[in-house]
Each structure stands twice: as C-alpha cells, then as structure tokens.
Design an enzyme around this catalytic site. Structure first.
Site, short mmCIF file in Angstrom:
data_model
loop_
_atom_site.label_atom_id
_atom_site.label_comp_id
_atom_site.label_asym_id
_atom_site.label_seq_id
_atom_site.Cartn_x
_atom_site.Cartn_y
_atom_site.Cartn_z
N ASP A 14 0.87 -1.15 0.00
CA ASP A 14 0.00 0.00 0.00
C ASP A 14 0.93 1.22 0.00
OD1 ASP A 14 -2.42 1.57 0.46
OD2 ASP A 14 -1.59 1.88 2.45
N ASP A 16 0.01 5.14 0.65
CA ASP A 16 -0.17 6.18 1.67
C ASP A 16 -0.11 5.56 3.06
OD1 ASP A 16 -0.44 8.99 1.47
OD2 ASP A 16 -2.12 8.69 0.09
N ASP A 212 -1.08 -0.29 6.17
CA ASP A 212 -1.20 0.48 7.42
C ASP A 212 -2.64 0.53 7.94
OD1 ASP A 212 -1.89 2.26 5.21
OD2 ASP A 212 -2.02 3.83 6.72
MG LIG Z 1 -2.57 3.32 3.48
#
Ligand SMILES: [Mg+2]
Length: 335
Positions: A14, A16, A212
């Site tokens: 991922d 961001d 995240d």
């Molecule tokens: Mg993310």
C-alpha cells in the site's frame, strides 16, 4: 537468522501510510525498497487512490528516491476499468464520475466514456475526485435509476494527508448510494479485484502485502488468502490491531516496511500465557498483564504481539493497562 521476506517472492505495498505520507517519503522506505531489489524480490505498489494516474504515482515514487516503473504501480482505477471490461461488451458506454485519470483507464480497456445519463450508459463508475462536480453526482443517479450497473473504485472512508484525515471516496460514493439504493460493485481493497489483478500482473507465487490499515489492507489481503505485514507508519495503530476480528488480523507486525528485511516477529501462545522476544503477557483475572522488560519500539512491538495473541484467543479480556505501557506504539484512530 532468516529475514521475513525470505519466504516470499513478491512484496506488494500500500502507498499512503506505508511508503509515503502525502508528498513525503516515510523514513527508511527508499532504503527498504532498495534492499528488496538487491535480494531479487519483485516489488509492486498498490493504491486505492483512484484520482492519480499510475504514471503520476511512479513519477512521485521515483522523485522520492524509490525508482518505480509504471508497470510496478497498480491503482484502483485500473482494477475498476478491468472489472468494467469483464462485465460489459467492448465499446459499451460508461458514465465516469471521477478524475481524468479514471476516464483514461476506462478508455484504455476499450470502453466509451460519456458524461451524461442521456447518453444511456450501460454502467457508471465512480472514483475519488478532489474536485467533484455535484452535477456529475446527479447524472450518476439518473443513469443508475435508468438501469446502468454501478461500479466504484474503492470505498475508503477517509484518506491521510499531511494536515490530518480528510474524507475519501466513501463519502463521495455515499452521495450517490443514498439516492439509488444500489450497492456498487467495488474494485479496491478490501474487495478482491485489485489484489487479484496484482497477483496476475506480477505473476506472484508467494506474495506478501504490506499495509497500514486493518479495514482495507489487512482484510483485503485475508480476502485473497495473502499473508500480510501490518505497519505503524500510517492511519491505524495498536487499538485498531487489538480490536481486529479474525478477518482483520495480519500475519506479521512491524514498526515500518523495513520489517521485511528483519527476522519475523513470532509469538507463542500456551494456555493463559503468550511470549514474543523477551516480552510475556499473562491473564490475571479478566485482565491481560504485560511483563515488558525492554524499552525501545521493537521491544514494545514484541509486547504488543504477545498481548494480541491473548486478546484474540480470549475475546473480552481487558488489555487497556497493557496497551498503556506500550507508549512508543502509535494508538491509531480506533476506527
Ligand atoms: Mg494506506
């Protein structure tokens, strides 16, 4: 000792909150990606953000010292366009509610982009647009009422920026959804199409996904039976991890993506006792107690991983005090 990445041929990330936060690289991510390349691992970058073209993302990564080709970037716009192509006849009309990057991907799979419900589109696809034009929301509703099939790139509730969380694609899609009473077919994480497409594109036999967020990244990886590494550099933290149901529990946790290049963090659980590294968690009454000898973040993550094993094995135990002791571990949003 072996490194976590040794068991995998492809690392998927991922973006961001894992590789960068807004315009800035997360500390160590350039070094971590370079380390994976040195070991001959395939690397792929996957984003639910439908607003930016894959070329824009690869240019951004390269400018951060992370050389990335456009083929190493997969967006929810691309996965959404492939999903449309699977459902529609070649050349079919699609009303696009999103950025020009999304419209370009729809054209690239041989479909015809239209802007109005009066063009009688066969489908509507909606993706995040920072400059959403409200009249296009109306057109989407008219088209769906008239029978167009509704697709969405992703449903993220919010997105992290340098200045904090702001609404993501989900609230924009809610504007349409609330008026049509139809659920969109969705490409992005946690739904399968984006990660299925990633496995196909990069011919990954043994991939691991690094994310995240529990609700998109980890549930998404589990939905396609892919191992995962949950990192603490983005939106979610220890509260989100401990609160995760079986569908949202990662295979590994690490401070950041460089955990791929370290020995895997492994906990053992027996009866009312869990250990990880030098940390030990035990059950006392209805509470999880933590014996946490070390003081740095890595030690505290050992403690957290031990607490997680007990909390997940016996739901309902109180882990508040144990988590309070882990003051170096980000708390997350608790959502
Ligand atoms: Mg993310």
């Amino acid at each position: 000792m072996a490194e976590l990445i040794d068991a995998y041929d492809t690392a998927m990330f991922d973006l961001d909150g894992v590789i960068y936060l807004g315009p800035h690289a997360i500390g160590g991510s350039a070094e971590g990606i370079a380390g994976l390349h040195e070991r001959g691992k395939r690397v792929g970058f996957i984003t639910n953000n439908a607003a930016r073209a894959a070329t824009t993302v690869s240019d951004h990564l390269t400018s951060l010292g992370i050389p990335a080709s456009v083929d190493e970037v997969l967006t929810s716009s691309q996965a959404g366009a492939h999903l449309l192509a699977q459902h529609l006849q070649p050349g079919a009309k699609v009303l696009v509610v999103g950025t020009s990057a999304l419209a370009d991907e729809v054209r690239a799979v041989g479909l015809t982009v239209v802007a109005s419900a009066t063009d009688e589109p066969a489908a509507v696809i909606q993706g995040y647009d920072p400059n959403l034009d409200w009249s296009s929301v109306n057109e989407a509703c008219y088209a769906i009422h008239a029978g167009a099939v509704y697709f969405a790139t992703n449903l993220d509730r919010n997105r992290p920026t340098e200045r904090g969380l702001v609404p993501g694609a989900g609230p924009q899609i809610d504007a349409v959804r609330s008026s049509v009473a139809v659920e969109p077919v969705t490409a992005g994480k946690p739904d399968r199409p984006l990660l299925d497409e990633a496995v196909r594109r990069w011919s990954a036999d043994r991939p691991i996904f690094v994310g995240d967020r529990i609700d998109t990244d980890i549930i998404g990886a589990n939905n396609v039976a892919m191992d995962s590494l949950f990192v603490f550099t983005g939106a979610h933290g220890k509260l989100d991890l401990l609160g995760a149901g079986p569908e949202g529990r990662p295979t590994y946790i690490g401070a950041d993506m460089r955990a791929l290049l370290a020995p895997p963090r492994v906990a053992s659980l027996a009866g009312g006792r869990a250990t990880c590294g030098a940390a030990e968690a035990t059950i006392v009454g209805s509470e999880i107690r933590l014996d946490q000898p070390g003081g740095d973040l890595e030690d505290q993550l050992d403690g957290l991983w031990a607490v997680a094993q007990l909390a997940w094995a016996q739901p309902g135990l109180d882990y508040t005090q144990a988590l309070d002791e882990l003051d170096l571990v980000p708390a997350g949003q608790g959502q």
